[in-house]
Design an enzyme around this catalytic site. Structure first.
Site, PDB file in Angstrom:
ATOM      1  N   HIS A 134       0.801  -1.230   0.000  1.00  0.00           N
ATOM      2  CA  HIS A 134       0.000   0.000   0.000  1.00  0.00           C
ATOM      3  C   HIS A 134       0.836   1.284   0.000  1.00  0.00           C
ATOM      4  O   HIS A 134       0.540   2.237   0.721  1.00  0.00           O
ATOM      5  CB  HIS A 134      -0.952  -0.002   1.193  1.00  0.00           C
ATOM      6  CG  HIS A 134      -2.044  -1.042   1.114  1.00  0.00           C
ATOM      7  ND1 HIS A 134      -2.460  -1.591  -0.067  1.00  0.00           N
ATOM      8  CD2 HIS A 134      -2.795  -1.640   2.090  1.00  0.00           C
ATOM      9  CE1 HIS A 134      -3.433  -2.468   0.179  1.00  0.00           C
ATOM     10  NE2 HIS A 134      -3.650  -2.520   1.468  1.00  0.00           N
ATOM     11  N   HIS A 206      -9.821   1.938   0.096  1.00  0.00           N
ATOM     12  CA  HIS A 206      -9.730   0.863   1.097  1.00  0.00           C
ATOM     13  C   HIS A 206     -10.842   0.928   2.154  1.00  0.00           C
ATOM     14  O   HIS A 206     -10.645   0.527   3.298  1.00  0.00           O
ATOM     15  CB  HIS A 206      -8.348   0.913   1.766  1.00  0.00           C
ATOM     16  CG  HIS A 206      -7.843  -0.417   2.232  1.00  0.00           C
ATOM     17  ND1 HIS A 206      -8.490  -1.165   3.197  1.00  0.00           N
ATOM     18  CD2 HIS A 206      -6.770  -1.143   1.875  1.00  0.00           C
ATOM     19  CE1 HIS A 206      -7.809  -2.277   3.412  1.00  0.00           C
ATOM     20  NE2 HIS A 206      -6.753  -2.299   2.613  1.00  0.00           N
ATOM     21  N   GLU A 343     -11.364  -3.846  -3.034  1.00  0.00           N
ATOM     22  CA  GLU A 343     -10.377  -2.888  -3.534  1.00  0.00           C
ATOM     23  C   GLU A 343     -10.173  -3.138  -5.023  1.00  0.00           C
ATOM     24  O   GLU A 343      -9.436  -4.039  -5.411  1.00  0.00           O
ATOM     25  CB  GLU A 343      -9.060  -3.073  -2.771  1.00  0.00           C
ATOM     26  CG  GLU A 343      -9.209  -2.934  -1.264  1.00  0.00           C
ATOM     27  CD  GLU A 343      -8.073  -3.636  -0.498  1.00  0.00           C
ATOM     28  OE1 GLU A 343      -6.908  -3.321  -0.740  1.00  0.00           O
ATOM     29  OE2 GLU A 343      -8.379  -4.516   0.335  1.00  0.00           O
TER      30      GLU A 343
HETATM   31  C1  GLA Z   1      -5.050  -5.143   2.346  1.00  0.00           C
HETATM   32  C2  GLA Z   1      -4.203  -6.318   2.372  1.00  0.00           C
HETATM   33  C3  GLA Z   1      -4.379  -7.014   3.660  1.00  0.00           C
HETATM   34  C4  GLA Z   1      -4.152  -6.075   4.801  1.00  0.00           C
HETATM   35  C5  GLA Z   1      -5.047  -4.872   4.664  1.00  0.00           C
HETATM   36  C6  GLA Z   1      -4.765  -3.854   5.723  1.00  0.00           C
HETATM   37  O1  GLA Z   1      -6.253  -5.254   1.804  1.00  0.00           O
HETATM   38  O2  GLA Z   1      -4.379  -7.188   1.283  1.00  0.00           O
HETATM   39  O3  GLA Z   1      -3.515  -8.094   3.748  1.00  0.00           O
HETATM   40  O4  GLA Z   1      -2.817  -5.661   4.803  1.00  0.00           O
HETATM   41  O5  GLA Z   1      -4.890  -4.285   3.430  1.00  0.00           O
HETATM   42  O6  GLA Z   1      -4.733  -4.408   6.991  1.00  0.00           O
END
Ligand code: GLA
Length: 378
Positions: A134, A206, A343
């Site tokens: 991210h 997100h 997402e």
């Molecule tokens: C994403 C990742 C997860 C986790 C979340 C945040 O969607 O794929 O593994 O890291 O973000 O906690």
């Protein structure tokens, strides 16, 4: 916080637009409201409230371009906030798992926190085991963006410039993300970016949804449909192998609506690696326009969410890392699997996966991506 300093700017745009429509529609969306929302390390933060003709209300702030609340009706018309998060800025400045945020420069993981482009190897922060997640230590979710309400609709546009070298990425990236709320209870999310050097870009949203509202427990009884015949299987650290595998006959098959909880603890390798669902699905699509990606139904309230996107994939994440320690809105705890994320994105680790659709943005080209969330009831 200096409440007395709070400036409330009611914008005339919505009114101006409505004047011409008197007689055609009984109700109109309200003008966008712009308010101060505290400070992030001394930088003032603002929050924008979008309200449509049907009373749906979505709020988003300049810190992280975070969507802080989504108030939608159930089948009896009772409103609830279906997005996990905090009441005040303070919560967002602390540790939390990307609640409501725009993630970038690269949403999802890049294996071994490195990639090569035009003969140069770029090293990124390893902030998720050996991998980059991210956008790194300080991704787009941890900056204060500039923002302006949009003319001609109920919307707000956020912009920021990501410097050349930020978190190890090449190129100065100019980014714009807009949220427009329609009277059909849709939130249209549009992303745009340009760069002066080739760079990977993969922007997503997100938000954690719980269509039953705050403090409502887990999302295990939500029904989910994902419009995908294939997904990208991962290894232990959640990096795709590069294979596009059929969902047929696996717990990843959501082509027909299924309870999230029905197979979430199945003893397959993929479910174990994800600690539940934390995978990217390869969307079925014809052409490159908006395509239905997923549909969610919460059977008790009747609230529904349909996600459409121009992206090739969607990460379906079931909040497996939530553990009740984060206190959210109204002080409620968010236990494991109390929110789900859809997402929309390019596939994880694309910069290292030559067979995946490219995520490299070239100078002179514009990155464009659109996702629509449509809220309803059944
Ligand atoms: C994403 C990742 C997860 C986790 C979340 C945040 O969607 O794929 O593994 O890291 O973000 O906690």
């Amino acid at each position: 916080m200096h409440i007395w300093k709070t400036c409330l700017a009611v914008l005339a745009i919505g009114w101006a637009a409505s004047v011409g429509n008197v007689g055609r529609a009984a109700q109109k969306g309200k003008p966008v409201i712009r308010e101060a929302f505290g400070n992030a390390a001394g930088t003032p933060v603002e929050v924008f409230t979008l309200t449509n003709a049907r009373g749906v209300e979505i709020r988003a702030m300049t810190y992280g371009a975070i969507i802080t609340s989504i108030r939608v009706p159930d089948r009896k018309g009772v409103m609830a906030d279906v997005a996990l998060g905090f009441d005040a800025l303070q919560g967002y400045l602390g540790q939390h798992p990307y609640f409501g945020a725009v993630v970038g420069r690269y949403g999802n993981r890049i294996g071994n926190a490195r990639f090569s482009l035009n003969g140069t190897t770029y090293k990124l922060a390893a902030n998720n085991g050996p991998n980059h997640l991210h956008g790194g230590v300080r991704g787009f979710d941890k900056y204060v963006w500039a923002a302006e309400p949009m003319s001609g609709g109920t919307g707000v546009a956020f912009t920021r410039v990501s410097a050349d070298g930020e978190e190890g990425y090449p190129g100065r990236l100019q980014v714009r993300v807009s949220y427009v709320l329609t009277d059909a209870n849709e939130l249209e999310i549009e992303y745009q970016a340009t760069t002066d050097k080739a760079t990977p870009v993969n922007l997503t949203q997100h938000t954690y949804f719980n269509l039953a509202g705050q403090g409502a427990g887990t999302i295990l009884d939500h029904d989910v449909m994902i419009n995908a015949d294939r997904f990208t299987p991962v290894g232990e650290s959640l990096i795709p192998s590069g294979v596009l595998a059929p969902v047929d006959g696996t717990p990843m098959d959501f082509r027909k609506p299924m309870k999230v909880g029905a197979r979430i603890d199945a003893s397959t390798e993929q479910i174990k690696f994800g600690r539940g669902y934390d995978h990217n699905w390869v969307l079925n699509r014809t052409g490159d326009g908006l395509q239905l990606a997923a549909r969610v139904v919460e059977p008790v309230s009747g609230r529904t969410l349909e996600v459409s996107t121009t992206e090739p994939g969607v990460q379906f994440y079931t909040g497996n890392f939530l553990d009740g320690t984060v206190r959210g809105k109204g002080g409620v705890a968010y236990p494991r699997r109390s929110g789900l994320c859809l997402e929309t994105q390019h596939f994880p680790d694309s910069p290292n996966q030559p067979s995946f659709p490219t995520t490299i943005l070239q100078p002179g080209s514009t990155y464009r991506s659109k996702t629509v969330w449509r809220f309803g009831v059944q």
